[in-house]
Design an enzyme around this catalytic site. Sequence first.
Site, PDB file in Angstrom:
ATOM      1  N   GLU A 184       0.800  -1.253  -0.043  1.00  0.00           N
ATOM      2  CA  GLU A 184      -0.045  -0.042   0.132  1.00  0.00           C
ATOM      3  C   GLU A 184       0.720   1.338  -0.136  1.00  0.00           C
ATOM      4  O   GLU A 184       0.501   2.319   0.600  1.00  0.00           O
ATOM      5  CB  GLU A 184      -0.892   0.033   1.178  1.00  0.00           C
ATOM      6  CG  GLU A 184      -2.034  -0.987   1.328  1.00  0.00           C
ATOM      7  CD  GLU A 184      -3.151  -0.899   2.240  1.00  0.00           C
ATOM      8  OE1 GLU A 184      -2.783  -0.440   3.255  1.00  0.00           O
ATOM      9  OE2 GLU A 184      -4.186  -1.459   1.935  1.00  0.00           O
ATOM     10  N   GLU A 253      -7.194  -7.499  -0.697  1.00  0.00           N
ATOM     11  CA  GLU A 253      -7.555  -7.514   0.701  1.00  0.00           C
ATOM     12  C   GLU A 253      -9.026  -7.109   0.538  1.00  0.00           C
ATOM     13  O   GLU A 253      -9.402  -5.907   0.406  1.00  0.00           O
ATOM     14  CB  GLU A 253      -6.829  -6.235   1.416  1.00  0.00           C
ATOM     15  CG  GLU A 253      -5.461  -6.920   1.692  1.00  0.00           C
ATOM     16  CD  GLU A 253      -4.667  -5.777   2.778  1.00  0.00           C
ATOM     17  OE1 GLU A 253      -5.381  -5.100   3.468  1.00  0.00           O
ATOM     18  OE2 GLU A 253      -3.438  -5.649   2.895  1.00  0.00           O
TER      19      GLU A 253
HETATM   20  C1  GAL Z   1      -4.421  -2.610   5.223  1.00  0.00           C
HETATM   21  C2  GAL Z   1      -3.079  -3.049   5.276  1.00  0.00           C
HETATM   22  C3  GAL Z   1      -3.395  -4.428   6.004  1.00  0.00           C
HETATM   23  C4  GAL Z   1      -4.209  -4.308   7.239  1.00  0.00           C
HETATM   24  C5  GAL Z   1      -5.283  -3.641   6.846  1.00  0.00           C
HETATM   25  C6  GAL Z   1      -6.568  -3.368   7.930  1.00  0.00           C
HETATM   26  O1  GAL Z   1      -4.307  -1.159   4.800  1.00  0.00           O
HETATM   27  O2  GAL Z   1      -2.553  -3.566   3.971  1.00  0.00           O
HETATM   28  O3  GAL Z   1      -2.163  -5.128   6.340  1.00  0.00           O
HETATM   29  O4  GAL Z   1      -3.402  -3.685   8.061  1.00  0.00           O
HETATM   30  O5  GAL Z   1      -5.372  -2.558   6.156  1.00  0.00           O
HETATM   31  O6  GAL Z   1      -6.564  -4.628   8.653  1.00  0.00           O
END
Ligand code: GAL
Length: 826
Positions: A184, A253
């Site tokens: 990110e 994600e």
């Molecule tokens: C994203 C990040 C993950 C985790 C998630 C929230 O921004 O890439 O590692 O932190 O947010 O759970």
Amino acid sequence: MKMKHFTYFLSLFLILITFIFSANSTIVSHDDRAITINGQRRILISGSVHYPRSTADMWPDLINKAKDGGLDAIETYVFWNAHEPERRQYDFSGNLDLVRFIKTIQGAGLYSVLRIGPYVCAEWNYGGFPVWLHNMPNMKFRTVNPSFMNEMQNFTTKIVEMMKQEKLFASQGGPIILAQIENEYGNVISSYGAEGKAYIDWCANMANSLDIGVPWLMCQQPNAPQPMIETCNGFYCDQYEPTNSSSPKMWTENWTGWFKNWGGKHPYRTAEDLAYSVARFFQTGGTFQNYYMYHGGTNFGRVAGGPYITTSYDYHAPLDEFGNLNQPKWGHLKQLHTVLKSMEKSLTYGNISRIDLGNSIKATVYTTNEGSSCFIGNVNETADALVNFQGKNYNVPAWSVSVLPDCKKEAYNTAKVNTQTSIMTEDSKKPEELEWTWRSEAAQKPILKGSGDLIAKGLVDQKDVTNDATDYLWYMTRVHLDKKDPLWSRNMSLRVHSNAHVLHAYVNGKYVGNQFVKNGKFDYRFEKKVNLVHGNNHISLLSVSVGLQNYGPFFENGPTGIKGPVSLVGYKGEETIEKDISEHQWDYKIGLNGYKNKLFSKKSVGHDLKWAAEKLPTGRMLTWYKAKFKAPLGKDPVIVDFNGLGKGEAWINGKSIGRYWPTFTSSDDGCKDECDYRGTYGSDKCNFMCGKPTQRWYHVPRSFLNKSGHNTITLFEEMGGNPSMVNFKTVVIGTVCARAHEHNKVELSCHDRPISAVKFASFGNPVGHCGSFAVGTCQGDKDAAKTVAKECVGKLNCTINVSSHKFGSALDCGVPEKKLAVEIEC
Ligand code: GAL
């Protein structure tokens, strides 16, 4: 002659081996539509399981449940600070055995996605960066800083080489189909100016040069340097379109729930909304999707990020913290995966046409020579719809997607959940009563008189001196007061500007009080009335860390510990004077003696006689407690109840199960009885457990326990608590119920116990929710409870066809589809 023969056979053998391996190798690539495996475009469903957040013993079960849930791949980050706790000293043992983890995935026949980072965020301490890295000279993270780049390259190469050596990349016949560099960075790149761009280009080149033979990803990285594939992260990615036309639409994600902070509530994301986000993504051309998290697990030891991330990292993921199916989420998604997989060819090769059906309802048709597959999406937040599509009527509830693999029959709708709900609870057996012994944190006396390990003028940043090897740092100084001092004859108080996640203050050996952050503002002012004496006054401040920050531009420089100023304030009437003592000489003591002496371990320094059995103190700060206990029988996950304790850390047979803080409760407001799945989800939308401890129960992995004989629990109680209520339990299924839609099947099960009775069953328009179902305004004329009992009682599981035929016909319930509500007893 013999030697010649040997060499000849050896070369033949090597050629054969090379042939076998190259024949086994998988070619992973991509085009603008999808990841391709051996030339075929694929729909890939993946799920995050972080290996250090469970134990190696749990991995096979977690991975098999993921496979059974319809996943193709398991994704994990690689946790730099866990593997390289000191520079060039590596640890890949126990639950850090990355090779074993990847091989377990391989053994289950799944692919793996390796997000090396090595910046990971992940609510992991310091985002995965070792603190020694920060403490190197001229260090700047995540930018074109030679020292940083050198260390990042060193660790990344090390991981890649380990994987290569074990032939774990798909290009070598292994399971790893994708890897990730950075994480990110696109979210923060603008804060790094021109250097940000130079850094991300360097990351891409460095990764590329490692020659892993499978594509690299960069998540949340618009215009990722080629050939990196950019991807999306978030609760929804249907609106996302890659900026680079050669990148397929990928979602690394999909947040299945959310994490918890101490003092926060339990976040909850419904199965309906999660399934909706997935179906919308595939409706809009997505081809790769990863659940973050599929299994969240536990932040053992001190790995929680922060500050203030809890020990549980359950995440409301499809597999709960202990590895149980989180139902209905797991099952509802499994059904979606099956349906999506059946459409793989048309989704990856079909021509796409979109049909606007009006009122924010859109159909998408994917057509190949072999046939078509369709989605009908209703993005209205409240309006259910009866839509006519290609000559047939479909009931598409608000905020839902119907999936029609043949464009004729609805095989799945994201809002129609036909999977049982399982409410997990602790077993009802009478817990063992524990006999505690205790001793005090021996460091206290000399500390309160101000003797430490190092001396400095002024206040230091906590992580700069502790390297984060411990949560604890004492700041100690002396203030000499004589009667001529203008402070004298006034009411005095101690004032501390602090970034300590928790601050405890002592003056002249007496406890003055503590303070910690309650609503997310990380610096605060502590002020308490104090009594000072003529001559020397000892001021001792204990600064406690509760997980280092893991997110944001330049997060590594976020101040930790007591930032200052520290002052004595004298009040007289309206007039206030302040004596700043920040620049005094301060003594520092790193860590606590009990930790140094490993009081939590069998190998502790000192002997058992120092633990007292009498006069067990309660509400006493900085106190160690120890007790023996028997492991609960069976295989169900073990939990320990810390109700009654204050804050601290706990160990089972010398292994840390994490920080505990049951006295930190969430606020009373902002909870709902039920979460409406409709409308955009955010981490604050649906909360449970208002006004309750954020975390009362703590996971004790079975592999930490001796099955027979004694086990030892050790507690370090920092704030003061009462251990007499601590007890061990197992997690079992409490209530099982379902609300299944007509023309569907519903499977009921109590896991490995037989179904003992049917508590409630009604077919029609039942009302209420799990645990409080009631008959609606209409119901079928056949005794539903009897029918279900006949099919289910005494069995481990049963599958019921939900039909009018079975439960009574000729019903007009005034709803488009009738439902069967059922609750069973385990
Ligand atoms: C994203 C990040 C993950 C985790 C998630 C929230 O921004 O890439 O590692 O932190 O947010 O759970």
